[in-house]
Design a protein around this motif. Structure first.
Motif, mmCIF file in Angstrom:
data_model
loop_
_atom_site.group_PDB
_atom_site.id
_atom_site.type_symbol
_atom_site.label_atom_id
_atom_site.label_comp_id
_atom_site.label_asym_id
_atom_site.label_seq_id
_atom_site.Cartn_x
_atom_site.Cartn_y
_atom_site.Cartn_z
ATOM 1 N N ALA A 117 29.375 -16.690 -31.698
ATOM 2 C CA ALA A 117 29.241 -16.866 -33.149
ATOM 3 C C ALA A 117 29.329 -18.327 -33.579
ATOM 4 N N LEU A 118 28.674 -18.614 -34.694
ATOM 5 C CA LEU A 118 28.649 -19.966 -35.245
ATOM 6 C C LEU A 118 29.289 -19.916 -36.632
ATOM 7 N N LEU A 119 30.419 -20.600 -36.762
ATOM 8 C CA LEU A 119 31.113 -20.623 -38.053
ATOM 9 C C LEU A 119 30.260 -21.414 -39.049
ATOM 10 N N SER A 120 30.003 -20.816 -40.200
ATOM 11 C CA SER A 120 29.129 -21.468 -41.182
ATOM 12 C C SER A 120 29.803 -22.697 -41.775
ATOM 13 N N LEU A 121 28.961 -23.585 -42.327
ATOM 14 C CA LEU A 121 29.476 -24.809 -42.941
ATOM 15 C C LEU A 121 30.463 -24.485 -44.057
ATOM 16 N N GLU A 122 30.113 -23.507 -44.853
ATOM 17 C CA GLU A 122 30.964 -23.121 -45.972
ATOM 18 C C GLU A 122 32.345 -22.672 -45.470
#
Lengths: 398, 398
Positions: free
Chosen positions: A179-184
């Motif tokens: 998973a890729l943690l979003s910028l927000e």
């Protein structure tokens, strides 16, 4: 009377995965089980030259005892490497070199955790992290994730409830989640750190392995956007996934007091990281080959990941669900049970071995409440042909 | 609110020696303070060839993740090396490779020590050992030594009184003592181990550095003479003093259960020791250069030690007493105060720096009841000329 061991050992068990790995020697097996990069991608020639230069230019430095904090030319190179990824004004003295990023985790445990202290990790997360922290007596709690990384609202509730010593995240292409943690959400994590005065440990061994667009900046890099957040972030970097795990070169960036305590602990853990390995890594970074190496591994892993996604959809259809990762080494998937197919990945893992294909069931990656329908597939070491064949075998096993 | 650290850190302090070492950068200083071998004696060419062969013959093995227990060809070489020193029938699986012998000590602490557990060490002993065990909460007790090593009668009394988790000894050319445990006392230590069922940790980084006759066999080697003693000995070996500290290659020999627990702890400490360093060390041992290297360092260190003994007697006379060491890197000496001269080595250390010569006062090497008249002088890094000049300066300071 047998030896009597320390009670901290009662907190950890031999991993189910290790047992599985013993079966992987079976001839003809296609393995998606590993967590390691493909040896065939190592820049052996570049590393050979780097090690030669290290011995030729400063044999004393490469072979003698060195500072616990790390070999100065390497600290300089690593600081520049982090700056190139947006960590503005990072200076060499703001990081220490560790014996792989595993040691950075161990030093954080040794430095921070008293028995009974709470630590929040992602559910699922890297198995060796859970065990590492438990050896120091941590009570490890799991915050739920989705394809965009840790669910920050749940994380906030858990921070309030557990008052953890720290929160451990793999925000970029997580292991096992991909998973890729979003910028927000990254910004939100930093706001939580400041609001609740809680340390965020960012483990980032996979951030350089993106296939298309670069991921959002690391949490460390984003501290410049959230006032007061820098002192609440410890960042673990690693050469293992992009260059070579065998060097055992990682690094830890943290605020001065934490870094000093971690250095003291490291002094009594292994004195310092191999100066020979450090000098080799420093010469490699200095040689300017790294950008080409990164381009190469990104392209090859990206190709394999896309073939795996395609094969999984084609061969397993609606019996499996996943979000194709944008980087890293792993697919995280879930058996749906559609069409009356298997829903238990532990059972599937055994059948898969019978069909000469291997993967790791997801359950052991959860510190609490394992989801037995989950599984991890690494696309790192099988080439495109083998990936297609392996997924076909997996479909047969299912 | 600052970070809150683990309470185990309260058990250790920044070493007085580290403060002293900051002064050693002074130009023109002659240092007897170091604890490291002379870089000029490293077999750089042999190590260069070994590292090249490691990368040429098995680049995957040298650069990929490896087994936590160690790189198999190195375990094979190390077992043969120990067998050549009298450790009959040692098999490769009876040892694990550690990141320097410092890590072996750390793993023993992690594996064995619960907070409050007693550990007996020599008084004086290696400073980093005391701190390493204290980080795991050990209550460190000191057994007195003389020129023949630990006083076994006092040791027996202390074992009875304290019921320690283990006894830690550097039996051969101790740091800082330079002392050599006699054969008779070695046997007695093994008898105590069996009688009281107490683990003996033998730290042996200096055993290969003898100047004349070989010292008695290691405690590990002598277990074959004392029935039932083998399971009560853990032996730490190291490549650091004879080959290169920068490789960070050490090893731990112990009974199977202890070795398995230490391996599990190592998995979460640093995953494994640098395979690049391990493969280089394995190729070096395989190359057959080690006997010549040992001959060379023995001869040179022996020469420097004898010049130091001569100079100390000539320049300081009865103001200092010591037993000239038969190996290792250190003189352990005591200021007598004869002729109204200084008796406090801490005061002398400061005056010595003013006179451009450095050594380490003995007090910090005692876990309890420091003897401030003692000092440690390393003869490893100053050549014969500098040794003479340095001791003359020391006499002036006194």
């Amino acid at each position: 009377m047998p030896l009597s061991f320390a009670s901290r050992l009662d907190n950890v068990e031999t991993s189910a995965i290790r047992e599985l790995f013993k079966l992987l020697g079976k001839p003809g097996i296609i393995s998606f089980a590993g967590g390691f990069p493909d040896s065939a991608m190592f820049d052996v020639e570049g590393l050979r030259e780097a090690s030669q230069r290290a011995l030729a230019e400063e044999p004393g430095g490469a072979l003698q005892y060195g500072a616990t904090e790390g070999y100065e030319p390497l600290r300089t190179q690593l600081a520049a490497f982090e700056r190139s990824k947006g960590v503005a004004d990072l200076e060499p003295h703001q990081l220490i070199v560790t014996t792989g990023s595993q040691q950075a985790l161990d030093l954080l445990g040794k430095t921070m955790i008293d028995p009974g202290d709470k630590v929040i990790v992602e559910g699922p997360t890297f198995l060796a992290t859970i065990q590492c922290f438990r050896l120091y007596g941590a009570d490890v709690q799991s915050a739920p994730i989705d394809a965009h990384g840790v669910q920050v609202d749940r994380l906030e509730e858990m921070i309030k409830e557990h008052k953890p010593k720290f929160v451990y995240l793999i925000p970029t292409f997580g292991n096992p989640s991909g998973a890729l943690l979003s910028l927000e959400r990254r910004r939100k994590v930093l706001e939580l750190a400041v609001k609740y005065k809680v340390l965020i440990v960012e483990d980032d061994p996979y951030g350089d392995l993106y296939f298309g667009e670069a991921p959002p900046p690391s949490i460390l890099a984003l501290t410049k956007e959230v006032p007061g957040s820098r002192e609440w972030v410890a960042h673990c970097g690693s050469m293992s996934k992009v260059l070579s795990p065998g060097l055992r070169v990682g690094w830890l960036v943290a605020q001065p007091e934490l870094l000093a305590k971690a250095t003291m602990c490291k002094q009594f853990s292994d004195a310092h990281t191999s100066t020979f390995a450090q000098a080799t890594a420093a010469q490699y970074l200095k040689s300017g080959r790294m950008p080409e190496t990164l381009k190469n591994v990104r392209r090859k892993y990206g190709e394999r990941a896309s073939v795996m996604a395609e094969s999984l959809r084609k061969e397993l259809g609606d019996a499996i669900e996943f979000t194709a990762p944008q980087g890293g080494l792993f697919f995280w998937a879930r058996l749906t049970g559609a069409g009356g197919k298997l829903k238990d990945a532990n059972v599937l893992a055994k059948r898969a071995i019978e069909n000469n294909v291997a993967f790791v069931p997801g359950a052991p990656f959860f510190a609490k409440d394992p989801d037995v329908a989950t599984l991890r597939l690494s696309f790192a070491t099988a080439d495109v042909e083998k990936t297609r064949e392996g997924i076909a075998r997996l479909a047969k096993a299912l």
